[in-house]
Design an enzyme around this catalytic site. Structure first.
Site, short mmCIF file in Angstrom:
data_model
loop_
_atom_site.label_atom_id
_atom_site.label_comp_id
_atom_site.label_asym_id
_atom_site.label_seq_id
_atom_site.Cartn_x
_atom_site.Cartn_y
_atom_site.Cartn_z
CB CYS A 18 -0.80 -0.50 0.97
SG CYS A 18 -2.31 1.41 1.31
CB CYS A 64 -0.63 3.21 3.89
SG CYS A 64 -2.02 1.58 3.41
CG ASP A 65 3.07 1.05 4.92
OD1 ASP A 65 2.52 1.58 5.30
OD2 ASP A 65 3.19 -0.34 4.41
#
Ligand code: NDP
Length: 312
Positions: free
Chosen positions: A136, A139-140
């Protein structure tokens, strides 16, 4: 094991599950919803959602799922943390085990377990997952700002995530296993026009390098056979998703990829009293709004089933 008896059990907490819970609670079906390992589902790992009607200014995915949960709870749904680990759909009462210990016997079950990211299947990918390997970017990606990263995949997700990473990272190495991309034309063009995205065609990942953090990757051109090692600090996998349907496979009819098959135009599965909604049964649309719509269908189908069979 003493079973808890419920009218309507909902498995999964994405837009499909919570919408089913809202409708089922309002129809006095006393729904019990188990959230699974990722309460809120895939939208909790996205950022801005701009295409869900009713939010003219857009909304963050995690916040939207908090709204869904609150609305379901306000209507009276019993929302619980726990993962369905086994089922037995052979009788009229549908048995579902939660966390391998608690047994529920439900008159009707709504499966809304969604889909999860696919992985390449490399040992190094598993070992470094969470230590520089991620599925992701949204997200990261933040953790890799100012660094070089790689992304594997050639669909719309990979293209979208490569573009996202290109704004944070100095360089994005995009690994594509064929000589063309599957992504829509407009996304392909955007990727190709981005100066700090370098595309590697016909390329396979052999290994992600590093001990407790990613420091490179070993790749091979599958036409020439030539191998190379490229230093990167992050490695993103964006090769699609698979439906979370494994525990149902002995009872529920699925396609070869594991998507649950519903009777067209309904949420009914091949088992009476078991319904499916959201991404676990939809490989075409996979949108929050279509998942929510199918959750509504499942609750209405379940209500009719419960009434017709004298359960309500
Ligand atoms: P897709 O299934 O469309 O694409 C997966 C990609 O990963 C393909 O390019 C595939 O390669 C590649 N791949 C699969 N397995 C491997 C592997 N083992 N090694 C290397 N590469 C691999 O998944 P997406 O998640 O990209 O998209 C899913 C759906 O969601 C699509 O319908 C897409 O259009 C849609 N979507 C739409 C968006 C939008 O409109 N904004 C954004 C994101 C997704 P190959 O092509 O060779 O099979």
């Amino acid at each position: 094991m003493e079973a808890e008896k419920v009218h309507c059990l909902i498995i999964g907490s994405g837009p499909a599950g919570y919408t089913a819970a809202i409708y089922a609670a309002r129809a006095n079906m006393k729904p019990v919803l188990y959230q699974g390992i990722q309460p809120g589902g895939q939208l909790t790992i996205t950022t801005e959602v701009e295409n869900y009607p009713g939010y003219p200014d857009g909304i963050q995915g995690p916040e939207m799922m908090v709204h869904f949960e609150k609305q379901a709870a306000r209507m009276g749904a019993d929302i619980r943390y726990g993962l369905a680990t086994k089922v037995d759909f052979s009788g009229t009462k549908h048995k579902v085990w939660i966390d391998e210990e608690k047994l529920i016997e439900a008159d009707a079950v709504i499966i809304s377990t969604g889909a999860s990211a696919k992985w390449l299947g490399l040992e190094s990918e598993q070992r470094l997952n969470g230590y520089g390997v991620s599925a992701c970017a949204v997200c990261d990606g933040f953790f890799f700002r100012g660094k070089e990263v790689a992304i594997v995949g050639a669909g719309d997700t990979a293209a979208e995530e490569a573009l996202y990473l290109s704004k944070l990272c100095t360089k994005v190495h995009m690994l594509i296993r064929r000589d063309e991309m599957r992504a829509s034309k407009v996304m392909q063009e955007r990727v190709k026009a981005t100066a700090n995205i370098q595309i590697y065609w016909n390329t396979d990942t052999l290994e992600i390098l590093g001990e407790n953090k990613v420091d490179g990757m070993r790749i091979r051109n599958n036409q020439s056979g030539e191998e190379s090692v490229i230093p990167v600090q992050g490695f993103f996998v964006a090769i699609g998703h698979q439906p979370n349907s494994a525990i149902f496979k002995d009872y529920i009819t699925m396609d070869e990829a594991g998507y649950i098959q519903t009777i067209p135009g309904t949420s009914k599965t091949n088992v009476a009293g078991v319904f499916a909604a959201g991404d676990v049964q939809d490989k075409h649309y996979r949108q929050a709004v279509t998942a929510a719509g199918s959750g509504c269908m499942a609750a209405l189908d379940a209500e009719r089933y419960l009434s017709a069979n004298g359960f309500l």
